[in-house]
Scaffold this active site. Structure first.
Site, PDB file in Angstrom:
ATOM      1  N   ASP A  84       0.880  -1.181   0.000  1.00  0.00           N
ATOM      2  CA  ASP A  84       0.000   0.000   0.000  1.00  0.00           C
ATOM      3  C   ASP A  84       0.913   1.226   0.000  1.00  0.00           C
ATOM      4  O   ASP A  84       1.456   1.592   1.029  1.00  0.00           O
ATOM      5  CB  ASP A  84      -0.895  -0.031   1.236  1.00  0.00           C
ATOM      6  CG  ASP A  84      -1.761   1.213   1.374  1.00  0.00           C
ATOM      7  OD1 ASP A  84      -1.833   1.995   0.422  1.00  0.00           O
ATOM      8  OD2 ASP A  84      -2.352   1.393   2.452  1.00  0.00           O
ATOM      9  N   GLU A 125      -1.585  10.682   0.597  1.00  0.00           N
ATOM     10  CA  GLU A 125      -2.891  10.007   0.571  1.00  0.00           C
ATOM     11  C   GLU A 125      -3.256   9.508   1.955  1.00  0.00           C
ATOM     12  O   GLU A 125      -4.403   9.597   2.386  1.00  0.00           O
ATOM     13  CB  GLU A 125      -2.856   8.828  -0.415  1.00  0.00           C
ATOM     14  CG  GLU A 125      -4.223   8.172  -0.659  1.00  0.00           C
ATOM     15  CD  GLU A 125      -4.544   7.016   0.282  1.00  0.00           C
ATOM     16  OE1 GLU A 125      -5.691   6.546   0.257  1.00  0.00           O
ATOM     17  OE2 GLU A 125      -3.672   6.598   1.059  1.00  0.00           O
ATOM     18  N   GLU A 126      -2.269   8.969   2.650  1.00  0.00           N
ATOM     19  CA  GLU A 126      -2.533   8.292   3.920  1.00  0.00           C
ATOM     20  C   GLU A 126      -2.988   9.242   5.032  1.00  0.00           C
ATOM     21  O   GLU A 126      -3.464   8.808   6.067  1.00  0.00           O
ATOM     22  CB  GLU A 126      -1.284   7.517   4.382  1.00  0.00           C
ATOM     23  CG  GLU A 126      -0.873   6.380   3.441  1.00  0.00           C
ATOM     24  CD  GLU A 126      -1.826   5.188   3.464  1.00  0.00           C
ATOM     25  OE1 GLU A 126      -2.841   5.230   4.181  1.00  0.00           O
ATOM     26  OE2 GLU A 126      -1.541   4.217   2.744  1.00  0.00           O
ATOM     27  N   ASP A 157      -5.008   1.648  -6.243  1.00  0.00           N
ATOM     28  CA  ASP A 157      -4.556   1.488  -4.850  1.00  0.00           C
ATOM     29  C   ASP A 157      -4.776   0.031  -4.449  1.00  0.00           C
ATOM     30  O   ASP A 157      -5.172  -0.784  -5.273  1.00  0.00           O
ATOM     31  CB  ASP A 157      -5.360   2.450  -3.952  1.00  0.00           C
ATOM     32  CG  ASP A 157      -4.629   2.847  -2.673  1.00  0.00           C
ATOM     33  OD1 ASP A 157      -3.799   2.057  -2.161  1.00  0.00           O
ATOM     34  OD2 ASP A 157      -4.897   3.953  -2.168  1.00  0.00           O
TER      35      ASP A 157
HETATM   36 CO    CO Z   1      -3.085   2.937   3.142  1.00  0.00          CO
HETATM   37 ZN    ZN Z   2      -3.313   3.159  -0.123  1.00  0.00          ZN
END
Ligand code: CO
Ligand code: ZN
Length: 329
Positions: free
Chosen positions: A164, A194-195, A217
């Site tokens: 990820d 993103e996280e 993703d």
């Molecule tokens: Co993530």
């Molecule tokens: Zn992700």
């Protein structure tokens, strides 16, 4: 390109949200030969464009990963920290973490940490320092660290930290490398942060104004003992997103994905993820709205040092992204 080799390289670079420089440089070195223009925007997103006269299509994969950030160091040299992204505190104790300068430590827990799910404030990182001074020589407040987690292959599965979303980055790099001729105006965007709230994708989509966007993703699976109910299974193909907590995907884009998968015999499955979101969530709400879909790599143990995915699924995702990029929209 050898997918496992690429994944090994991508996953072992440590870049927590907000510190994506090193992973960006690597991705840039791998993609610039395939595109007509490559640049970084103010947020730090890397945009690899392959110009064309047709529809503007944006593919996005975030390149940041979850980790920890140093908040303080106590008198004995133990490092106190906060989360960057979604950490599951239950899984943290006794794990090894690695700072950007190579300093490594072990996450320890105070005696009373386990009454419930441990609060982050009950955990600390032991970097082997004897005092605050000696610890400060190794780490400062604001430094980030990630899990250690080697990238290994077991049969057709890969196990590593940071699948990820380096798996998504690998999908975009490989799909881009395959494109020889394109009519569509293609933007392969490797997003930041993103996280911590889909932040990079938001500004990238605003600037690019795509006609169509696809976020790539990882997604959870429902195929481990006592897993939450979810149809997605590791090894059963590229997951075509219908919905997650951040987005209900555009019906036309979703149908186009399914038709493309069928026409090219690409194994696919339908995804509804009730926990978590992706860059698609930010992109579809940009400006007056963007027709957005999602393609996911089915992944077990997300946000741990040992995420697991199928190399075949990753290759199916590459096929799907490639065929969508060169399709007539
Ligand atoms: Co993530
Ligand atoms: Zn992700």
């Amino acid at each position: 390109m050898d997918t496992l080799k690429l994944l090994t390289k991508l996953t072992q670079i440590n870049c927590v949200s907000g510190n994506e420089k090193e992973i960006k440089e690597y991705i840039k070195s791998e993609t610039e030969k395939y595109c007509s223009e490559i640049y970084t925007d103010a947020m730090g997103n890397l945009v690899a464009r392959k110009q064309g006269d047709g529809k503007k299509i944006m593919f996005a994969a975030h390149m940041d990963e979850i980790g920890i950030i140093v908040t303080d160091i106590d008198d004995k040299g133990f490092v106190l920290f906060a989360a960057v992204g979604g950490l599951n505190t239950r899984n943290l104790v006794n794990l090894r973490v690695c700072f950007s300068n190579g300093t490594e430590g072990v996450i320890g827990a105070r005696e009373d940490a386990f009454k419930d799910k441990p609060a982050l404030s009950k955990l600390y990182i032991d970097i082997g320092a004897d005092s605050r001074e000696s610890a400060l020589a190794l780490v400062s407040i604001g430094d980030t660290a990630t899990f250690k987690g080697e990238c290994i292959q077991r049969g057709d599965k890969v196990i590593s930290k940071a699948l990820d979303n380096r798996a998504g980055c690998a999908v975009l790099i490989e799909a881009l490398s395959r494109i020889e001729k394109n009519d569509n105006d293609l933007y392969f965007v490797f997003t930041v942060q993103e996280e911590v709230g889909l932040r990079g994708a938001k500004t990238a989509a605003f600037a690019i104004e795509p006609d169509v966007a696809v976020a790539v993703d990882v997604t959870d699976t429902g195929d481990t003992p006592d897993a939450p109910i979810m149809a997605v299974k590791m090894g059963k193909g590229a997951a075509v997103k219908i919905m997650d907590r951040s987005v209900i995907c555009d019906a036309e884009v979703r149908t186009k994905m399914i038709e493309t998968a069928r026409n090219h015999n690409i194994p696919y499955q339908l995804e509804i993820m009730t926990d978590g979101g992706t860059d698609a969530g930010a992109i579809h709400l940009t400006r007056a709205g963007v027709k957005t879909g999602g393609i996911s790599v089915p992944t077990r143990y997300i946000h741990s040092p040992s995420e697991m995915a199928s190399i075949k699924d990753i290759e199916n995702c590459v096929d799907l992204v490639y065929n969508l990029a060169v399709a007539v929209w």
